[in-house]
Design a protein around this motif. Structure first.
Motif, PDB file in Angstrom:
ATOM      1  N   THR A  54      43.654 -24.093  20.888  1.00  0.00           N
ATOM      2  CA  THR A  54      43.343 -25.757  20.741  1.00  0.00           C
ATOM      3  C   THR A  54      42.544 -26.602  21.604  1.00  0.00           C
ATOM      4  O   THR A  54      42.519 -25.451  22.840  1.00  0.00           O
ATOM      5  CB  THR A  54      44.928 -26.479  21.437  1.00  0.00           C
TER       6      THR A  54
ATOM      7  N   SER B  35      40.906 -30.142  18.454  1.00  0.00           N
ATOM      8  CA  SER B  35      40.888 -29.292  17.836  1.00  0.00           C
ATOM      9  C   SER B  35      42.130 -28.713  17.437  1.00  0.00           C
ATOM     10  O   SER B  35      42.204 -27.820  18.032  1.00  0.00           O
ATOM     11  CB  SER B  35      39.888 -28.826  16.989  1.00  0.00           C
TER      12      SER B  35
ATOM     13  N   GLU C 184      43.444 -33.868   8.706  1.00  0.00           N
ATOM     14  CA  GLU C 184      43.607 -32.171   8.863  1.00  0.00           C
ATOM     15  C   GLU C 184      42.389 -31.730   7.241  1.00  0.00           C
ATOM     16  O   GLU C 184      42.342 -31.940   6.594  1.00  0.00           O
ATOM     17  CB  GLU C 184      44.877 -31.819   7.899  1.00  0.00           C
TER      18      GLU C 184
ATOM     19  N   SER D   3      44.272 -25.565  15.923  1.00  0.00           N
ATOM     20  CA  SER D   3      44.511 -25.016  14.907  1.00  0.00           C
ATOM     21  C   SER D   3      45.382 -23.514  15.112  1.00  0.00           C
ATOM     22  O   SER D   3      46.632 -23.703  16.128  1.00  0.00           O
ATOM     23  CB  SER D   3      43.232 -24.010  14.113  1.00  0.00           C
ATOM     24  N   ALA D   4      46.171 -22.971  13.960  1.00  0.00           N
ATOM     25  CA  ALA D   4      46.780 -21.799  14.149  1.00  0.00           C
ATOM     26  C   ALA D   4      46.291 -20.880  15.743  1.00  0.00           C
ATOM     27  O   ALA D   4      47.177 -20.773  16.389  1.00  0.00           O
ATOM     28  CB  ALA D   4      47.736 -21.076  12.931  1.00  0.00           C
ATOM     29  N   GLU D   5      45.675 -20.246  15.935  1.00  0.00           N
ATOM     30  CA  GLU D   5      45.717 -19.933  16.496  1.00  0.00           C
ATOM     31  C   GLU D   5      45.007 -20.332  18.131  1.00  0.00           C
ATOM     32  O   GLU D   5      45.229 -19.995  19.282  1.00  0.00           O
ATOM     33  CB  GLU D   5      43.700 -19.055  16.634  1.00  0.00           C
TER      34      GLU D   5
ATOM     35  N   SER E 133      40.099 -28.590   5.722  1.00  0.00           N
ATOM     36  CA  SER E 133      40.202 -27.672   3.565  1.00  0.00           C
ATOM     37  C   SER E 133      40.991 -26.442   5.330  1.00  0.00           C
ATOM     38  O   SER E 133      42.271 -25.530   4.251  1.00  0.00           O
ATOM     39  CB  SER E 133      39.336 -28.095   3.480  1.00  0.00           C
ATOM     40  N   ASN E 134      40.549 -26.113   6.029  1.00  0.00           N
ATOM     41  CA  ASN E 134      41.438 -24.611   6.883  1.00  0.00           C
ATOM     42  C   ASN E 134      42.648 -24.493   7.124  1.00  0.00           C
ATOM     43  O   ASN E 134      42.990 -24.094   8.239  1.00  0.00           O
ATOM     44  CB  ASN E 134      40.242 -24.233   7.299  1.00  0.00           C
ATOM     45  N   GLY E 135      42.901 -25.810   7.414  1.00  0.00           N
ATOM     46  CA  GLY E 135      44.664 -25.423   7.845  1.00  0.00           C
ATOM     47  C   GLY E 135      43.815 -26.530   9.661  1.00  0.00           C
ATOM     48  O   GLY E 135      45.108 -26.287  10.333  1.00  0.00           O
ATOM     49  N   THR E 136      42.929 -26.840  10.217  1.00  0.00           N
ATOM     50  CA  THR E 136      42.804 -27.367  11.692  1.00  0.00           C
ATOM     51  C   THR E 136      43.298 -28.881  12.070  1.00  0.00           C
ATOM     52  O   THR E 136      42.990 -29.428  10.972  1.00  0.00           O
ATOM     53  CB  THR E 136      41.750 -26.553  11.795  1.00  0.00           C
ATOM     54  N   VAL E 137      44.216 -29.547  12.448  1.00  0.00           N
ATOM     55  CA  VAL E 137      44.400 -30.912  12.529  1.00  0.00           C
ATOM     56  C   VAL E 137      42.963 -31.580  13.734  1.00  0.00           C
ATOM     57  O   VAL E 137      42.825 -30.578  14.683  1.00  0.00           O
ATOM     58  CB  VAL E 137      45.610 -31.113  13.043  1.00  0.00           C
TER      59      VAL E 137
END
Length: 100
Positions: free
Chosen positions: A42, A36, A9, A38-40, A11-15
């Motif tokens: 994949t 990658s 993970e 993220s909330a927005e 620092s910006n929350g992206t796995v």
């Protein structure tokens, strides 16, 4: 066989999940790419092996050099057209036309 690495993970929350291909026998694993997440969205980011591209370029250049060298060193299949040969052909045609 694909091998998925441990999720990391950022620092910006992206796995980030790494993906590699298991080698046969004693061959090492080769990277295939990463996911990658993220909330927005994949995204799949492929890993590009530039050394393979370079090897293909070198082999293509070597093949072109070999073919060019062979073409220069080997005599062509058509007859040799030197000045002496062309003069002889022209004189033969003139002599043939005078006999008619």
């Amino acid at each position: 066989m694909l091998v998925f690495g441990e999720p990391y993970e950022a620092s910006n929350g992206t796995v980030i999940v790494t993906v590699s291909r298991k080698g046969w026998g004693s061959r090492p694993e080769r990277p295939v790419g990463i996911y990658s997440v993220s909330a927005e969205n994949t995204a799949w980011i492929p890993a590009v092996d530039t050394s393979l591209h370079a090897l293909i370029g070198v082999c293509t250049g070597f093949a072109a050099a070999v073919i060019g060298t062979i073409a220069v060193l080997r005599r062509p299949p058509w007859p040799e057209m030197t000045e002496r040969v062309m003069t002889a052909i022209a004189e033969a045609r003139i002599a043939e036309s005078r006999q008619r």
